[in-house]
Design a protein around this motif. Structure first.
Motif, PDB file in Angstrom:
ATOM      1  N   THR A 369     -49.301  25.238  31.906  1.00 34.60           N
ATOM      2  CA  THR A 369     -50.337  25.380  32.924  1.00 34.60           C
ATOM      3  C   THR A 369     -51.565  25.982  32.261  1.00 34.60           C
ATOM      4  N   ASN A 370     -52.652  26.119  33.030  1.00 38.30           N
ATOM      5  CA  ASN A 370     -53.883  26.649  32.439  1.00 38.30           C
ATOM      6  C   ASN A 370     -54.019  28.154  32.692  1.00 38.30           C
ATOM      7  N   GLU A 371     -55.203  28.687  32.422  1.00 43.40           N
ATOM      8  CA  GLU A 371     -55.390  30.137  32.471  1.00 43.40           C
ATOM      9  C   GLU A 371     -55.632  30.688  33.873  1.00 43.40           C
ATOM     10  N   SER A 372     -55.650  29.819  34.878  1.00 46.33           N
ATOM     11  CA  SER A 372     -55.837  30.265  36.255  1.00 46.33           C
ATOM     12  C   SER A 372     -54.752  31.269  36.647  1.00 46.33           C
ATOM     13  N   GLU A 373     -55.184  32.392  37.237  1.00 44.96           N
ATOM     14  CA  GLU A 373     -54.234  33.435  37.636  1.00 44.96           C
ATOM     15  C   GLU A 373     -53.203  32.904  38.624  1.00 44.96           C
ATOM     16  N   ARG A 376     -50.723  30.508  36.869  1.00 48.54           N
ATOM     17  CA  ARG A 376     -49.755  31.268  36.058  1.00 48.54           C
ATOM     18  C   ARG A 376     -48.679  31.882  36.948  1.00 48.54           C
ATOM     19  N   ILE A 397     -49.268  28.737  28.215  1.00 54.85           N
ATOM     20  CA  ILE A 397     -50.607  28.784  28.819  1.00 54.85           C
ATOM     21  C   ILE A 397     -51.602  28.146  27.855  1.00 54.85           C
ATOM     22  N   GLN A 399     -55.732  26.464  27.401  1.00 49.34           N
ATOM     23  CA  GLN A 399     -57.055  26.276  27.963  1.00 49.34           C
ATOM     24  C   GLN A 399     -57.066  24.926  28.660  1.00 49.34           C
TER      25      GLN A 399
END
Length: 522
Positions: A369-373, A376, A397, A399
């Motif tokens: 997944t990406n860095e979105s809180e 995650r 994780i 970018q």
């Protein structure tokens, strides 16, 4: 960048824009706060980002627009008072309302529609595919018959698809004379329209001071009812905490992009000065499995994952309740939507499905997944849920740019991600999620299912609405049983607004497919 001097909203060279002091916002002025970094242009033939699109919708008038009726997006006339569709579904004839003017006073003519649509096709910017691919338009497809009649020849796409696309930003009608007067080296007004407007909508783009403020003022020549809000000021405020504090202090009327925690606080603790508005978002959040990778080749394993996930925990804990359980690819309010949520967390059933598929002891897999809180946090819940049925998952994780580069090349085993909807029709969702031939989500997850692809394609061409709805109903069930997606939810979007704001619920219902500033008052 944090903003200082919260009391001063802005002093403009244009005297039509008032000086607004903290806690003293005029009744006919709406002050909003947002991180405006995403704003790149106000050109309707170019703009394709969510928040800017809502503003463009209020600057330009289209042949048709979308209203919310009985919870569904419904096409209604804007510049067009009526329209006709040929028996084969390809030729559309639109008849314009008489006496409508652009903001500068020039009359709106069918030739302006022809120019605007041909320009959009010729520019071939981000939203152009809506015209060229979805509707099959070329520069020769649009013809002004006379000053009040224009014809559009499509590829035979269903009526709701055609009208939904024409209601999108790319369907905004430009003043041909005004745009041509501001061309530079044959750019069709591209540079000028970045921060100027030439439309017939209820508002005019008065000024855009990058990283400071955007100002809209009322179009005095607007054909519709005069809006109660005469000036809209959008302040650039990158930090969510600053936006929320400014709202609480009365420095702004509307705070975009507040945090989930802030929204929950407004929902759970009543405030005399501030209220919370929510509406179903035009995105979908999902877990996807690569159907060409190891265990995921077996539909029973994919089903096991769907039964393992605790959807309620994700909605209630990660999203603080700001989401709607929706386990299909059709969004609420779209053509063909019928509630269908067959999956609940069932560990025993998931384990049996794994055993039947030959994986009684589970297996190991990567979840990307990406860095979105929020993403995650969702991945952590999914990881825990999979562990309960014997699947060991490792969260990676990445970018966003790196993640999507690998994803587009079928290079991920599992992903937690989301999908933004391009236009409010089932076709905009069935194709990416079920038809691998369009090289979108089904392709990225290597789900090369010819039956699903055929159904999605057939529904996208069927002009009989009853038959079309049935195809989507059948496709949803087949997709849920066989597809590589575990749809987690449809998000709920939210805003903090002052308690003196009226009509915001109607104005922002269905945001950003529908957004009408004229419905707001104080």
């Amino acid at each position: 960048m944090k903003r200082k001097g919260m009391g001063l909203v802005g002093l403009f060279l244009f005297m039509a824009i008032p000086l607004v002091m903290a806690g003293n916002i005029p009744k006919d002025t709406l002050v909003m706060a947002m991180n405006t970094e995403i704003f790149k242009t106000f050109d309707p033939g170019v703009c394709f980002e969510v928040e800017p699109s809502a503003f463009v919708k209020n600057i330009y008038a289209n042949l048709v627009t979308l209203d919310i009726k009985d919870g569904a997006f419904t096409p209604v006339g804007d510049l067009a008072e009526k329209w006709e569709q040929s028996a084969d579904g390809k030729l559309w004839t639109f008849y314009l309302k008489k006496g409508v003017k652009f903001a500068n006073g020039d009359p709106v003519k069918a030739s302006d529609v022809e120019y605007s649509y041909k320009r959009a096709v010729k520019l071939n910017k981000s939203p152009a595919w809506l015209f060229t691919d979805t509707l099959g338009l070329t520069e020769d497809s649009i013809k002004a018959v006379n000053d009040t009649t224009v014809t559009i020849t499509t590829n035979g796409a269903p009526a709701n698809v055609v009208l939904s696309v024409l209601a999108a930003n790319i369907g905004g009608v430009l003043n041909e004379k005004e745009v041509k007067a501001h061309e530079t080296n044959g750019d069709m007004g591209l540079a000028w329209l970045t921060d100027h407007s030439a439309g017939a909508g209820p508002y005019v783009l008065k000024e855009w001071k990058r990283k400071t403020q955007i100002a809209l003022t009322v179009n005095k020549n607007y054909y519709g009812d005069t809006p109660a809000i005469k000036t809209i000021l959008l302040r650039d405020m990158p930090e969510a905490s600053d936006r929320y504090l400014s709202l609480k202090k009365g420095d702004v009327d509307v705070a975009y992009q507040i945090t989930v925690e802030e929204a929950a606080g407004l929902r759970d603790n009543k405030d005399e000065s501030v209220q919370l508005f929510t509406t179903p978002g035009q995105t979908l959040e999902y877990v996807a499995m690569n159907a060409s990778w190891g265990p995921f080749k077996d539909a029973r394993v994919r089903q096991a994952v769907k039964y393992a996930i605790d959807y309620d925990a994700i909605i209630n804990k990660v999203r603080e309740g700001f989401a709607i359980k929706n386990q299909q690819f059709l969004a609420i309010g779209y053509f063909g939507y019928k509630e269908s949520n067959p999956f609940t967390r069932d560990v025993a059933k998931a384990k049996k499905l794994l055993a039947d598929a030959g994986y009684p002891n589970g297996f190991e897999v990567e979840i990307v997944t990406n860095e979105s809180e929020i993403r995650r946090a969702e991945a952590v819940v999914v990881q825990s849920n999979l562990a309960d049925i014997g699947i060991k998952s490792n969260i990676i994780i990445m970018q966003a740019a790196q993640m999507y580069d690998k994803y587009r090349n079928q290079g991920l085993q599992m992903i937690v991600a989301g999908w933004g909807i391009d236009y409010p029709d089932a076709d905009a969702l069935a194709k990416p999620f079920a038809d691998y031939t369009v090289k979108q989500l089904a392709w990225r997850n290597a789900w090369l299912d010819d039956k699903a692809a055929s159904m999605a394609s057939a529904a996208g061409k069927e002009i009989n609405e009853k038959k079309r709805a049935q195809i989507y109903y059948d496709l949803v069930k087949y997709w849920q049983d066989n597809g590589p997606f575990a749809m987690m939810y449809q998000p709920i979007e939210f805003w903090g607004i002052g308690n003196d704001i009226k009509g915001f619920d109607k104005a922002f219902d269905g945001y950003n497919v529908h957004c009408d500033f004229t419905l707001i008052s104080k």
